[in-house]
Design a protein around this motif. Structure first.
Motif, PDB file in Angstrom:
ATOM      1  N   ASP A  45      10.901  28.523  31.145  1.00 20.49           N
ATOM      2  CA  ASP A  45       9.741  28.930  30.347  1.00 20.49           C
ATOM      3  C   ASP A  45       8.821  29.806  31.171  1.00 20.49           C
ATOM      4  N   ILE A  46       8.227  30.807  30.518  1.00 19.00           N
ATOM      5  CA  ILE A  46       7.286  31.673  31.234  1.00 19.00           C
ATOM      6  C   ILE A  46       5.845  31.451  30.776  1.00 19.00           C
ATOM      7  N   GLU A  47       5.649  30.618  29.740  1.00 17.02           N
ATOM      8  CA  GLU A  47       4.276  30.294  29.348  1.00 17.02           C
ATOM      9  C   GLU A  47       4.193  28.880  28.785  1.00 17.02           C
ATOM     10  N   SER A  48       3.006  28.304  28.933  1.00 17.31           N
ATOM     11  CA  SER A  48       2.745  26.953  28.468  1.00 17.31           C
ATOM     12  C   SER A  48       1.294  26.879  28.011  1.00 17.31           C
ATOM     13  N   SER A  49       1.025  26.066  26.994  1.00 14.97           N
ATOM     14  CA  SER A  49      -0.351  25.897  26.522  1.00 14.97           C
ATOM     15  C   SER A  49      -0.548  24.480  26.023  1.00 14.97           C
ATOM     16  N   GLY A  50      -1.807  24.034  26.040  1.00 15.19           N
ATOM     17  CA  GLY A  50      -2.130  22.695  25.572  1.00 15.19           C
ATOM     18  C   GLY A  50      -3.580  22.353  25.854  1.00 15.19           C
ATOM     19  N   TRP A  51      -3.959  21.107  25.557  1.00  9.03           N
ATOM     20  CA  TRP A  51      -5.331  20.639  25.708  1.00  9.03           C
ATOM     21  C   TRP A  51      -5.574  20.128  27.123  1.00  9.03           C
ATOM     22  N   VAL A  52      -6.780  20.371  27.619  1.00 16.80           N
ATOM     23  CA  VAL A  52      -7.217  19.855  28.917  1.00 16.80           C
ATOM     24  C   VAL A  52      -8.662  19.377  28.790  1.00 16.80           C
ATOM     25  N   SER A  53      -9.058  18.573  29.763  1.00 20.84           N
ATOM     26  CA  SER A  53     -10.456  18.162  29.849  1.00 20.84           C
ATOM     27  C   SER A  53     -11.271  19.351  30.329  1.00 20.84           C
ATOM     28  N   ILE A  54     -12.430  19.559  29.745  1.00 18.37           N
ATOM     29  CA  ILE A  54     -13.259  20.705  30.124  1.00 18.37           C
ATOM     30  C   ILE A  54     -13.834  20.535  31.529  1.00 18.37           C
ATOM     31  N   GLN A  55     -14.024  19.282  31.965  1.00 17.95           N
ATOM     32  CA  GLN A  55     -14.586  19.045  33.293  1.00 17.95           C
ATOM     33  C   GLN A  55     -13.551  19.283  34.397  1.00 17.95           C
ATOM     34  N   ARG A  77      -5.889  25.415  27.359  1.00 18.45           N
ATOM     35  CA  ARG A  77      -5.383  26.084  28.556  1.00 18.45           C
ATOM     36  C   ARG A  77      -4.055  26.758  28.283  1.00 18.45           C
ATOM     37  N   GLU A  78      -3.945  27.983  28.801  1.00 21.06           N
ATOM     38  CA  GLU A  78      -2.700  28.745  28.725  1.00 21.06           C
ATOM     39  C   GLU A  78      -2.325  29.203  30.121  1.00 21.06           C
ATOM     40  N   ASP A  79      -1.085  28.969  30.518  1.00 20.08           N
ATOM     41  CA  ASP A  79      -0.547  29.480  31.771  1.00 20.08           C
ATOM     42  C   ASP A  79       0.610  30.406  31.435  1.00 20.08           C
ATOM     43  N   LYS A  80       0.688  31.513  32.161  1.00 24.28           N
ATOM     44  CA  LYS A  80       1.750  32.481  31.911  1.00 24.28           C
ATOM     45  C   LYS A  80       2.201  33.080  33.230  1.00 24.28           C
ATOM     46  N   ILE A  81       3.515  33.131  33.414  1.00 23.50           N
ATOM     47  CA  ILE A  81       4.082  33.777  34.596  1.00 23.50           C
ATOM     48  C   ILE A  81       4.430  35.203  34.202  1.00 23.50           C
ATOM     49  N   SER A  82       3.903  36.135  34.958  1.00 19.57           N
ATOM     50  CA  SER A  82       4.128  37.548  34.672  1.00 19.57           C
ATOM     51  C   SER A  82       4.755  38.202  35.900  1.00 19.57           C
ATOM     52  N   ILE A  83       5.998  38.592  35.762  1.00 19.76           N
ATOM     53  CA  ILE A  83       6.704  39.273  36.855  1.00 19.76           C
ATOM     54  C   ILE A  83       6.625  40.768  36.591  1.00 19.76           C
ATOM     55  N   PRO A  84       6.076  41.538  37.542  1.00 19.33           N
ATOM     56  CA  PRO A  84       5.993  42.988  37.339  1.00 19.33           C
ATOM     57  C   PRO A  84       7.379  43.596  37.121  1.00 19.33           C
ATOM     58  N   LYS A  85       7.516  44.388  36.070  1.00 17.94           N
ATOM     59  CA  LYS A  85       8.814  44.962  35.709  1.00 17.94           C
ATOM     60  C   LYS A  85       9.365  45.874  36.796  1.00 17.94           C
ATOM     61  N   ALA A  86       8.481  46.652  37.426  1.00 13.65           N
ATOM     62  CA  ALA A  86       8.945  47.563  38.484  1.00 13.65           C
ATOM     63  C   ALA A  86       9.493  46.770  39.672  1.00 13.65           C
ATOM     64  N   MET A  87       8.822  45.682  40.027  1.00 14.79           N
ATOM     65  CA  MET A  87       9.297  44.839  41.128  1.00 14.79           C
ATOM     66  C   MET A  87      10.652  44.232  40.792  1.00 14.79           C
ATOM     67  N   LEU A  88      10.792  43.719  39.575  1.00 14.01           N
ATOM     68  CA  LEU A  88      12.048  43.119  39.149  1.00 14.01           C
ATOM     69  C   LEU A  88      13.168  44.154  39.177  1.00 14.01           C
ATOM     70  N   ARG A  89      12.887  45.353  38.656  1.00 12.58           N
ATOM     71  CA  ARG A  89      13.893  46.414  38.632  1.00 12.58           C
ATOM     72  C   ARG A  89      14.357  46.769  40.044  1.00 12.58           C
ATOM     73  N   ASP A  90      13.407  46.937  40.974  1.00 14.84           N
ATOM     74  CA  ASP A  90      13.757  47.298  42.355  1.00 14.84           C
ATOM     75  C   ASP A  90      14.562  46.203  43.042  1.00 14.84           C
ATOM     76  N   LEU A  91      14.155  44.956  42.874  1.00 21.72           N
ATOM     77  CA  LEU A  91      14.871  43.858  43.523  1.00 21.72           C
ATOM     78  C   LEU A  91      16.271  43.669  42.949  1.00 21.72           C
ATOM     79  N   VAL A  92      16.416  43.854  41.653  1.00 18.97           N
ATOM     80  CA  VAL A  92      17.736  43.736  41.029  1.00 18.97           C
ATOM     81  C   VAL A  92      18.651  44.857  41.496  1.00 18.97           C
TER      82      VAL A  92
END
Length: 197
Positions: free
Chosen positions: A45-55, A80-95
């Protein structure tokens, strides 16, 4: 934090729900089911969301108890939302570099391996948006305005609390106020006007 700092940027919703008598117990159970679950380094998964305590929105292993979100007729939560974002240019170069090292490998397999390696090194982008639910008025305020954010929030809210949300527009809010018929007539005939010609 928008609620604590007095931000006026929010989207207002009307809540259509029949809530039980034991609110604290009901909310704790509902929130436990839809609580935020962090992304795992070895997951897909590259993203997740759900409820959290505000404190404490980043203490992922703690339960959300009613003394953290109930303040009389007000419910204050974090979305709260978490998302992993891999830069496309970095991925292309490494591949491409990995394909040069191992020309007999399949591109899709190499790309999956590179993504798995990067996931362990890249932290997710995290965003916490405040939510205020006024039970006495039957209204929710989401301290965000984006269309995508509102759609995700509505979906999670409806799944969590088994309640329908209706986004309130400014004309609907104005017409629902205690105004005379003459003033309501003025509101109905308002038309957009150009300020600068």
């Amino acid at each position: 934090m928008a609620i604590l700092s007095g931000s006026i940027t929010y989207t207002r919703f009307s809540v259509l729900a029949n809530l039980p008598n034991s609110l604290a117990e009901y909310f704790e159970k509902a929130l436990a089911i839809r609580r935020f679950v962090p992304l795992h380094e070895e997951g897909r998964d590259i993203e997740s969301s759900g409820w959290v305590s505000i404190q404490n929105p980043y203490l992922d292993d703690e339960r959300i108890l009613n003394n953290q979100f109930m303040y009389g007729d007000l419910i204050v939560l974090g979305f709260r939302e978490d998302k992993i974002s891999i830069p496309k240019a970095m991925l292309r170069d490494l591949v491409s570099r990995r394909l040069q090292e191992f020309p007999d490998k399949n591109r899709q397999v190499v790309e999956a391996a590179v993504i798995a390696e990067l996931r362990q090194r890249i932290l997710p982008k995290s965003k916490v948006t405040e939510v205020l639910w006024d039970l006495s008025k039957g209204q929710v305020r989401l301290f965000a305005r984006g269309k995508g954010m509102c759609e995700k929030f509505e979906k999670l809210f409806e799944q969590t609390f088994q309640a329908k949300l209706k986004q309130l527009t400014y004309p609907e809010i104005a017409l629902s106020q205690q105004l005379s018929l003459k003033d309501k007539g003025y509101l109905e005939t308002l038309m957009p006007q150009e300020i600068f010609t």
